[in-house]
Enzyme design. Structure first.
Site: not given
Ligand SMILES: NC(=O)C1=CN([C@@H]2O[C@H](COP(=O)(O)OP(=O)(O)OC[C@H]3O[C@@H](n4cnc5c(N)ncnc54)[C@H](OP(=O)(O)O)[C@@H]3O)[C@@H](O)[C@H]2O)C=CC1
Ligand SMILES: O=CCCC(=O)O
Length: 376
Positions: A179, A254, A322
């Site tokens: 996102t 989104k 964010k």
């Molecule tokens: N969780 C949710 O319900 C949802 C999340 N999203 C979106 O999806 C994305 C991921 O979310 P989510 O999986 O929950 O987040 P997490 O915080 O669990 O994972 C983030 C990922 O990004 C990596 N990362 C962070 N900073 C860096 C960097 N500087 N360089 C390289 N890799 C980096 C992390 O690596 P490392 O493991 O090394 O920290 C990890 O793999 C976000 O944009 C979020 O807004 C969208 C829908 C639903």
């Molecule tokens: O970006 C996160 C969305 C979470 C959701 O749709 O439940």
């Protein structure tokens, strides 16, 4: 009355209509379970399949099996020789890990990378290949997915030193499911496309559980031909997909969705606390809401744990803040007033300052408790 569904299984080099799967109306199962059921009809594990109702008639219960019915704006299947064979996945956090797992379980050849290498290990034990940089992943794969925390990490992984763009070339595709805002997505698109590769932004609606169950909703924009070829892969990880045109439209959709969600959660938090302060049982409020016009799965799922001040992380609070910040930036670009979202954003900022960044976004309620304590 049961529905009969024809299942079309996609293999890496051919399609095969294999099986009739029967389902009572309004039922769904996980993609992986449907895949394994489909396998029992098929000579090899399919990498994806579509199911569509073809007729309805009564079936003896013992023959009933359930299948997830995919919905899609465009149900046209890509030509058989264009289905990506080697899939890359960058970013194995809460979302990326189960998404990549579903690809592996569906029989895809998956190569992974994550900044913190240990998060690759469970996927390697499931059969994934590991590469030590985004560049190497992109160089060895046909289509590479990226699921990263925020605009900064998405740009870094795609365009930085040893970033994915360095491994891209004509014939490859990059699908960013993080996102981010439209400007970030366009920047990444420009870098990727300058190599001759194709780009698709495809942020997802749906959280940890839908990611595990292959029930995400993809909001895509960019190269239509990549949308078509990556479609079977999106269908493994999700239940539906929207193609929204030019790069930036998926990001905007989104952000609007998550802006609404952030405000809903803030308002719900106020209601829970107000009900308690006036002597009501907030658990009963959750039940009342679940039966009326403002019922939402989010309230029923998060309400019971919020009442107990528990916030097991599905969607980290820092990511919700964010998204509100980015949505407010989007509104600013077009001079759209968004006072509710702006107020909600302040609340999430307070929650972050209270050390709740990595808790679930429902922990925003704690920021209101703090405010009330300060007032009393
Ligand atoms: N969780 C949710 O319900 C949802 C999340 N999203 C979106 O999806 C994305 C991921 O979310 P989510 O999986 O929950 O987040 P997490 O915080 O669990 O994972 C983030 C990922 O990004 C990596 N990362 C962070 N900073 C860096 C960097 N500087 N360089 C390289 N890799 C980096 C992390 O690596 P490392 O493991 O090394 O920290 C990890 O793999 C976000 O944009 C979020 O807004 C969208 C829908 C639903
Ligand atoms: O970006 C996160 C969305 C979470 C959701 O749709 O439940």
């Amino acid at each position: 009355m049961a529905k009969i569904l024809m299942v079309k299984a996609s293999y890496s080099n051919h399609y095969l209509t294999t099986a009739a799967i029967l389902s009572p109306p309004n039922t769904a199962i996980s993609a992986s379970k449907a895949m394994s059921m489909c396998s029992s009809f098929c000579p090899r594990r399919p990498i994806s399949f579509r199911a569509k109702p073809i007729s309805c008639f009564p079936i003896k219960p013992k023959f009933w099996v359930h299948v997830k019915a995919f919905s899609s704006q465009d149900s046209t299947s890509p030509p058989k020789d264009e289905i990506p064979a080697r899939i890359g996945f960058l970013g194995l956090g809460i979302m990326g890990s189960p998404m990549a797992q579903n690809l592996i379980k569906a029989g895809c050849d998956v190569t992974v990378w994550n900044r913190t290498k240990s998060k690759c290990d469970p996927l390697i034990s499931l059969g994934a290949t590991y590469k030590s940089s985004p560049e190497e992943v992109a160089a060895s794969c046909d289509v590479t997915f990226a699921m990263l925390a925020d605009p900064e990490s998405a740009v870094d992984v795609a365009c930085g030193k040893h970033g994915a763009a360095n491994g891209m070339s004509s014939g490859k595709g990059y699908v960013d499911v993080s996102t981010v805002d439209g400007a970030t997505s366009k920047l990444i698109s420009t870098h990727i496309k300058s190599t001759g590769a194709l780009f698709l932004e495809a942020p997802v609606s749906g959280s940890k559980k839908p990611a595990e169950d292959g029930q995400l909703i993809f909001l895509t924009a960019g190269d239509k031909s990549l949308y078509d070829t990556a479609g079977p892969l999106l269908d493994i990880m999700g239940k539906s997909r929207f193609y929204l045109g030019d790069v930036g439209n998926g990001a905007a959709m989104k952000l609007v969705v998550n802006m609404i969600m952030g405000s809903m959660m803030a308002s719900f938090s106020e209601g829970l606390l107000l009900s308690e302060k006036v002597g009501l049982d907030p658990s009963v409020l959750v039940q009342v809401i679940s039966q009326g016009a403002i019922s939402a799965p989010m309230y029923s799922m998060k309400g019971p744990s919020m009442v107990q001040s528990l916030y097991p992380t599905a969607f980290p609070l820092k990511h919700q803040q964010k998204d509100l910040r980015l949505a407010l930036g989007l509104a600013e670009l077009v001079s759209q007033p968004t006072p509710i979202a702006a107020a909600a954003n302040e609340l999430y900022k307070v929650a972050k300052s209270r050390g709740l960044s990595d808790d679930d976004f429902s922990a925003v309620i704690e920021a209101l408790k703090v405010k009330m304590e300060q007032r009393s």
